[in-house]
Scaffold this motif. Structure first.
Motif, short mmCIF file in Angstrom:
data_model
loop_
_atom_site.label_atom_id
_atom_site.label_comp_id
_atom_site.label_asym_id
_atom_site.label_seq_id
_atom_site.Cartn_x
_atom_site.Cartn_y
_atom_site.Cartn_z
N ALA A 101 -7.09 -4.44 0.64
CA ALA A 101 -6.35 -3.30 1.21
C ALA A 101 -6.10 -2.23 0.15
O ALA A 101 -6.24 -1.03 0.41
CB ALA A 101 -5.02 -3.79 1.80
N VAL A 102 -5.73 -2.65 -1.05
CA VAL A 102 -5.42 -1.67 -2.10
C VAL A 102 -6.68 -0.94 -2.53
O VAL A 102 -6.69 0.29 -2.69
CB VAL A 102 -4.73 -2.35 -3.31
N LYS A 103 -7.79 -1.68 -2.70
CA LYS A 103 -9.03 -1.02 -3.12
C LYS A 103 -9.54 -0.06 -2.04
O LYS A 103 -10.09 0.99 -2.35
CB LYS A 103 -10.12 -2.04 -3.46
N ALA A 104 -9.32 -0.43 -0.76
CA ALA A 104 -9.76 0.47 0.32
C ALA A 104 -8.94 1.76 0.30
O ALA A 104 -9.46 2.85 0.49
CB ALA A 104 -9.64 -0.22 1.67
N ALA A 105 -7.63 1.63 0.03
CA ALA A 105 -6.77 2.81 0.07
C ALA A 105 -6.87 3.64 -1.22
O ALA A 105 -6.78 4.87 -1.17
CB ALA A 105 -5.32 2.39 0.30
N PHE A 106 -7.05 2.98 -2.36
CA PHE A 106 -7.05 3.69 -3.66
C PHE A 106 -8.21 3.17 -4.52
O PHE A 106 -8.00 2.37 -5.44
CB PHE A 106 -5.73 3.46 -4.41
N PRO A 107 -9.42 3.62 -4.23
CA PRO A 107 -10.58 3.05 -4.93
C PRO A 107 -10.53 3.18 -6.45
O PRO A 107 -11.08 2.35 -7.15
CB PRO A 107 -11.76 3.85 -4.36
N ASP A 108 -9.85 4.22 -6.95
CA ASP A 108 -9.83 4.43 -8.40
C ASP A 108 -8.74 3.65 -9.12
O ASP A 108 -8.71 3.60 -10.35
CB ASP A 108 -9.64 5.92 -8.72
N VAL A 128 0.84 -1.20 0.00
CA VAL A 128 0.00 0.00 0.00
C VAL A 128 0.88 1.26 0.00
O VAL A 128 0.64 2.20 -0.75
CB VAL A 128 -0.98 -0.03 1.20
N GLU A 129 1.96 1.23 0.82
CA GLU A 129 2.90 2.37 0.83
C GLU A 129 3.54 2.57 -0.53
O GLU A 129 3.67 3.68 -1.02
CB GLU A 129 4.05 2.06 1.79
N ILE A 156 -0.86 6.18 -12.87
CA ILE A 156 -0.83 4.85 -13.48
C ILE A 156 -2.22 4.23 -13.29
O ILE A 156 -2.75 4.25 -12.18
CB ILE A 156 0.25 3.96 -12.82
N PRO A 157 -2.84 3.71 -14.36
CA PRO A 157 -4.22 3.22 -14.21
C PRO A 157 -4.36 2.04 -13.26
O PRO A 157 -5.40 1.90 -12.62
CB PRO A 157 -4.61 2.79 -15.63
N GLY A 158 -3.33 1.18 -13.18
CA GLY A 158 -3.55 0.02 -12.32
C GLY A 158 -2.32 -0.83 -12.10
O GLY A 158 -1.24 -0.57 -12.64
N ILE A 159 -2.52 -1.86 -11.28
CA ILE A 159 -1.45 -2.82 -10.98
C ILE A 159 -1.90 -4.22 -11.40
O ILE A 159 -3.10 -4.48 -11.54
CB ILE A 159 -1.10 -2.84 -9.47
N LEU A 160 -0.92 -5.09 -11.60
CA LEU A 160 -1.19 -6.51 -11.83
C LEU A 160 -0.59 -7.23 -10.63
O LEU A 160 0.61 -7.16 -10.38
CB LEU A 160 -0.55 -6.97 -13.14
#
Ligand code: PBG
Length: 326
Positions: free
Chosen positions: A105-112, A62-63, A73-77
């Motif tokens: 955790a990632v969706k909670a921190a960075f919903p977009d 998350v950090e 950046i649109p997203g991660i894999l």
């Protein structure tokens, strides 16, 4: 009429003129950034053959991606390294597994920020193969159910895209069916449609701890000399319901990428894999190449060949460099 009337150099004379006639322009929107999540907390374990890449526990992940979300950046894999492995890859479809926790955790921190997940069993099986093994063979049909369970578990945790990378026949249909039956009709499948049995995955197997314990992956991943087979794999995956199709690796297969681009109108992803990254990093560390220029030239080449989406470990650097003039 040719020289002296025609002088192509006229349009190369200044940076502004070059920008005016540039045919292919990279943008931050082009990239997905692959990340490796592992158990524990405060874990940040460097992957030796991939300088700049670490195995990260969920808190560190998350950090790590906070600045990336800011860079646009649109997203991660997302790839997972489970605590334990077994014959049937049960860590892959455990709702409390490491990837599932990371998605939440990632969706909670960075919903977009889009979270795409790699759907495969090789990081979770004790034998390191991408499917169920019996008598030394990787079985196709019994693997489909486990892959579908894995994809469903990722979707339930909140994944925006599921990306099967196993190369079993029929997996896209199996995943689509299970997602639809469970109310995830809107979750797209990004199929690793054209995945070659490549030596360029070497460093990834260190990063993900997924080297096969016997044999190799040639009975399921594609034979590198074949391009017509790539068109067939793409056609089959699209018929089964793939929303995005991927070519992997990128650099030794740009001809395949271009041919697939001409043959299909779905969005195309290209995976600039671990070995491709490692070669650039190693040469740059020795001072033998200009890393920034080589990376941007390479990524531009992948886009020029036909990729709409580039999956690359260089994504954070590339996005920073694109903010400057190149
Ligand atoms: C899992 C998988 C692999 C990669 C992506 N998903 C490894 C493999 O097939 O052996 C390779 C990614 C890379 O090299 O960067 N099957």
């Amino acid at each position: 009429m040719t020289f002296p009337v025609n002088r192509p150099r006229r349009l190369r004379a200044s940076r502004t003129m070059r920008r005016l006639v540039r045919e292919t322009v990279l943008t931050p929107d082009d990239f997905l950034y692959p990340v490796f999540v592992t158990w524990g907390s405060k874990v940040r374990r460097p992957v030796e053959a991939m300088p700049g890449i670490c195995n990260l526990s969920v808190d560190c992940l998350v950090e790590e991606i906070a600045p990336l979300a800011d860079l646009g950046i649109p997203g991660i894999l997302l790839f997972g390294l489970p605590e334990t492995k077994d014959e049937l890859a049960s860590g892959a479809y455990d709702d409390e597994g490491v990837v599932q926790q990371a998605i939440r955790a990632v969706k909670a921190a960075f919903p977009d920020l889009l979270v795409a997940t790699d759907v495969c069993l090789c990081e979770y099986t004790s034998h390191g193969h991408c499917g169920v093994v019996s008598d030394g063979c990787v079985l196709n049909d019994p693997t489909l159910e486990l892959l579908a369970r894995t994809a469903l578990s990722h979707a339930r945790a909140g994944a925006d895209i599921v990306a099967p990378s196993d190369m079993m026949d029929g997996r896209v249909a199996a995943i689509r069916r299970v997602l639809d039956e469970n109310g995830y009709q809107e979750t797209p499948v990004m199929a690793y449609a054209v995945k070659y049995a490549s030596a360029f995955y070497g460093p990834f197997r260190e990063a993900a701890g997924s080297a096969p314990q016997f044999g190799d992956r040639r009975s399921y991943q594609m034979d590198p000399p074949n391009w017509r087979e790539a068109l067939r794999e793409v056609r089959l995956d699209i018929e089964e319901g793939a929303d995005i199709v991927m070519i992997k690796p990128a650099l030794a297969y740009l001809d395949v990428l271009q041919r697939v681009r001409q043959a299909c109108d779905h969005p195309l992803a290209a995976y600039n894999v671990s070995g491709e990254y490692a070669m650039v990093k190693a040469a740059a560390q020795k001072g033998w190449i200009d890393e920034r220029r080589v990376v941007l030239e390479t990524l531009t080449g992948i886009k020029r060949a036909g990729a709409d989406i580039i999956i690359t470990y260089h994504a954070p650097d590339a996005v920073r460099w694109l903010k400057e003039e190149y």
